[in-house]
Design a protein around this motif. Structure first.
Motif, PDB file in Angstrom:
ATOM      1  N   ARG A   1      61.995  22.548  44.079  1.00 30.22           N
ATOM      2  CA  ARG A   1      62.670  22.087  45.286  1.00 30.22           C
ATOM      3  C   ARG A   1      61.721  21.194  46.069  1.00 30.22           C
ATOM      4  NH1 ARG A   1      64.113  27.777  45.556  1.00 30.22           N
ATOM      5  NH2 ARG A   1      66.269  28.006  44.939  1.00 30.22           N
ATOM      6  N   SER A   2      62.297  20.293  46.833  1.00 28.41           N
ATOM      7  CA  SER A   2      61.522  19.440  47.723  1.00 28.41           C
ATOM      8  C   SER A   2      61.202  20.213  48.992  1.00 28.41           C
ATOM      9  CB  SER A   2      62.338  18.188  48.027  1.00 28.41           C
ATOM     10  OG  SER A   2      61.947  17.614  49.222  1.00 28.41           O
ATOM     11  N   LYS A   3      60.014  19.990  49.582  1.00 25.90           N
ATOM     12  CA  LYS A   3      59.655  20.666  50.827  1.00 25.90           C
ATOM     13  C   LYS A   3      60.613  20.295  51.958  1.00 25.90           C
ATOM     14  CE  LYS A   3      54.683  21.297  50.283  1.00 25.90           C
ATOM     15  NZ  LYS A   3      53.369  20.960  50.836  1.00 25.90           N
ATOM     16  N   ASP A   4      61.059  19.048  51.965  1.00 28.33           N
ATOM     17  CA  ASP A   4      61.925  18.559  53.042  1.00 28.33           C
ATOM     18  C   ASP A   4      63.400  18.838  52.798  1.00 28.33           C
ATOM     19  OD1 ASP A   4      59.588  17.551  54.138  1.00 28.33           O
ATOM     20  OD2 ASP A   4      59.824  15.633  53.104  1.00 28.33           O
ATOM     21  N   GLY A   5      63.734  19.376  51.628  1.00 28.62           N
ATOM     22  CA  GLY A   5      65.137  19.626  51.311  1.00 28.62           C
ATOM     23  C   GLY A   5      65.848  18.398  50.788  1.00 28.62           C
ATOM     24  N   ASP A   6      65.092  17.320  50.517  1.00 27.68           N
ATOM     25  CA  ASP A   6      65.696  16.099  49.983  1.00 27.68           C
ATOM     26  C   ASP A   6      66.171  16.328  48.557  1.00 27.68           C
ATOM     27  OD1 ASP A   6      65.003  14.850  52.348  1.00 27.68           O
ATOM     28  OD2 ASP A   6      63.135  14.019  51.528  1.00 27.68           O
ATOM     29  N   THR A   7      67.055  15.466  48.110  1.00 31.15           N
ATOM     30  CA  THR A   7      67.539  15.519  46.736  1.00 31.15           C
ATOM     31  C   THR A   7      66.452  14.998  45.809  1.00 31.15           C
ATOM     32  OG1 THR A   7      69.780  15.109  47.501  1.00 31.15           O
ATOM     33  CG2 THR A   7      69.354  14.720  45.171  1.00 31.15           C
ATOM     34  N   LEU A   8      66.247  15.692  44.711  1.00 27.87           N
ATOM     35  CA  LEU A   8      65.255  15.253  43.745  1.00 27.87           C
ATOM     36  C   LEU A   8      65.817  14.098  42.933  1.00 27.87           C
ATOM     37  CD1 LEU A   8      63.945  18.693  42.471  1.00 27.87           C
ATOM     38  CD2 LEU A   8      62.848  17.153  44.081  1.00 27.87           C
ATOM     39  N   VAL A   9      65.009  13.051  42.764  1.00 21.38           N
ATOM     40  CA  VAL A   9      65.404  11.868  42.010  1.00 21.38           C
ATOM     41  C   VAL A   9      64.441  11.736  40.843  1.00 21.38           C
ATOM     42  CG1 VAL A   9      65.707   9.377  42.110  1.00 21.38           C
ATOM     43  CG2 VAL A   9      66.212  10.765  44.131  1.00 21.38           C
ATOM     44  N   PHE A  10      65.003  11.504  39.667  1.00 20.73           N
ATOM     45  CA  PHE A  10      64.168  11.370  38.465  1.00 20.73           C
ATOM     46  C   PHE A  10      64.337   9.986  37.874  1.00 20.73           C
ATOM     47  CE2 PHE A  10      65.088  15.869  38.912  1.00 20.73           C
ATOM     48  CZ  PHE A  10      63.819  16.401  38.818  1.00 20.73           C
ATOM     49  N   PRO A  11      63.313   9.342  37.342  1.00 12.85           N
ATOM     50  CA  PRO A  11      61.927   9.800  37.317  1.00 12.85           C
ATOM     51  C   PRO A  11      61.302   9.679  38.699  1.00 12.85           C
ATOM     52  CG  PRO A  11      62.047   7.621  36.358  1.00 12.85           C
ATOM     53  CD  PRO A  11      63.456   8.034  36.686  1.00 12.85           C
ATOM     54  N   ASN A  12      60.234  10.443  38.920  1.00 10.04           N
ATOM     55  CA  ASN A  12      59.583  10.459  40.209  1.00 10.04           C
ATOM     56  C   ASN A  12      58.146  10.939  40.022  1.00 10.04           C
ATOM     57  OD1 ASN A  12      59.081  10.462  42.932  1.00 10.04           O
ATOM     58  ND2 ASN A  12      60.879  11.653  43.473  1.00 10.04           N
ATOM     59  N   ASP A  13      57.256  10.585  40.950  1.00  8.58           N
ATOM     60  CA  ASP A  13      55.892  11.103  40.930  1.00  8.58           C
ATOM     61  C   ASP A  13      55.895  12.461  41.616  1.00  8.58           C
ATOM     62  OD1 ASP A  13      54.954   8.798  39.725  1.00  8.58           O
ATOM     63  OD2 ASP A  13      54.492   7.832  41.641  1.00  8.58           O
ATOM     64  N   VAL A  14      55.277  13.451  40.986  1.00 10.20           N
ATOM     65  CA  VAL A  14      55.258  14.792  41.560  1.00 10.20           C
ATOM     66  C   VAL A  14      53.856  15.376  41.482  1.00 10.20           C
ATOM     67  CG1 VAL A  14      57.667  15.274  40.978  1.00 10.20           C
ATOM     68  CG2 VAL A  14      55.877  15.925  39.394  1.00 10.20           C
ATOM     69  N   GLU A  15      53.600  16.345  42.328  1.00  8.29           N
ATOM     70  CA  GLU A  15      52.385  17.133  42.274  1.00  8.29           C
ATOM     71  C   GLU A  15      52.809  18.586  42.206  1.00  8.29           C
ATOM     72  OE1 GLU A  15      48.872  18.303  45.307  1.00  8.29           O
ATOM     73  OE2 GLU A  15      49.277  16.159  45.074  1.00  8.29           O
ATOM     74  N   ILE A  16      52.407  19.271  41.150  1.00  8.24           N
ATOM     75  CA  ILE A  16      52.785  20.667  40.954  1.00  8.24           C
ATOM     76  C   ILE A  16      51.518  21.512  41.018  1.00  8.24           C
ATOM     77  CG2 ILE A  16      53.779  22.348  39.356  1.00  8.24           C
ATOM     78  CD1 ILE A  16      55.475  20.075  38.222  1.00  8.24           C
ATOM     79  N   GLY A  17      51.501  22.497  41.904  1.00  7.01           N
ATOM     80  CA  GLY A  17      50.369  23.406  42.016  1.00  7.01           C
ATOM     81  C   GLY A  17      50.657  24.691  41.273  1.00  7.01           C
ATOM     82  N   ILE A  18      49.734  25.117  40.450  1.00 12.26           N
ATOM     83  CA  ILE A  18      49.888  26.351  39.681  1.00 12.26           C
ATOM     84  C   ILE A  18      48.730  27.268  40.052  1.00 12.26           C
ATOM     85  CG2 ILE A  18      49.936  27.366  37.385  1.00 12.26           C
ATOM     86  CD1 ILE A  18      51.044  24.692  36.379  1.00 12.26           C
ATOM     87  N   ILE A  19      49.034  28.488  40.424  1.00 10.47           N
ATOM     88  CA  ILE A  19      47.996  29.466  40.748  1.00 10.47           C
ATOM     89  C   ILE A  19      48.015  30.540  39.663  1.00 10.47           C
ATOM     90  CG2 ILE A  19      47.180  31.134  42.436  1.00 10.47           C
ATOM     91  CD1 ILE A  19      48.637  29.465  44.575  1.00 10.47           C
ATOM     92  N   PRO A  20      47.058  30.450  38.718  1.00 11.21           N
ATOM     93  CA  PRO A  20      47.022  31.456  37.655  1.00 11.21           C
ATOM     94  C   PRO A  20      46.449  32.762  38.191  1.00 11.21           C
ATOM     95  CG  PRO A  20      45.228  29.901  37.393  1.00 11.21           C
ATOM     96  CD  PRO A  20      46.034  29.439  38.569  1.00 11.21           C
TER      97      PRO A  20
END
Length: 83
Positions: free
Chosen positions: A12-31
């Protein structure tokens, strides 16, 4: 979560915006657990090679925990994927 227990992910987007693909994203993973990745300094089952380490053995359970001195530095991995 074990690697063989793959589960659906919802992005989900932090702002609640609609996701558009393709797009630049940053995904954080906490193992987890955090200790083997240098994100916590509590005793664990991981020791750093070539450093002093204390060991605590619980003879009632047969488990041992280690704590390296100095502890593992936090691990940072940056992966850039261009599709």
């Amino acid at each position: 979560m074990l690697t063989y227990q793959l589960q659906n992910r919802v992005y989900r987007s932090k702002d609640g915006d609609t996701l558009v693909f393709p797009n630049d994203v940053e995904i954080g993973i906490i193992p987890e657990p955090l200790e083997p990745f240098g994100a916590a300094t509590r005793p664990s089952r991981t020791a750093v090679k070539g450093r002093k380490a204390g060991c605590l053995c619980d003879t009632n359970t047969g488990r041992a925990t280690l704590q390296s001195d100095p502890p593992l530095q936090p691990i940072e991995v940056i992966l850039e994927v261009c599709v």
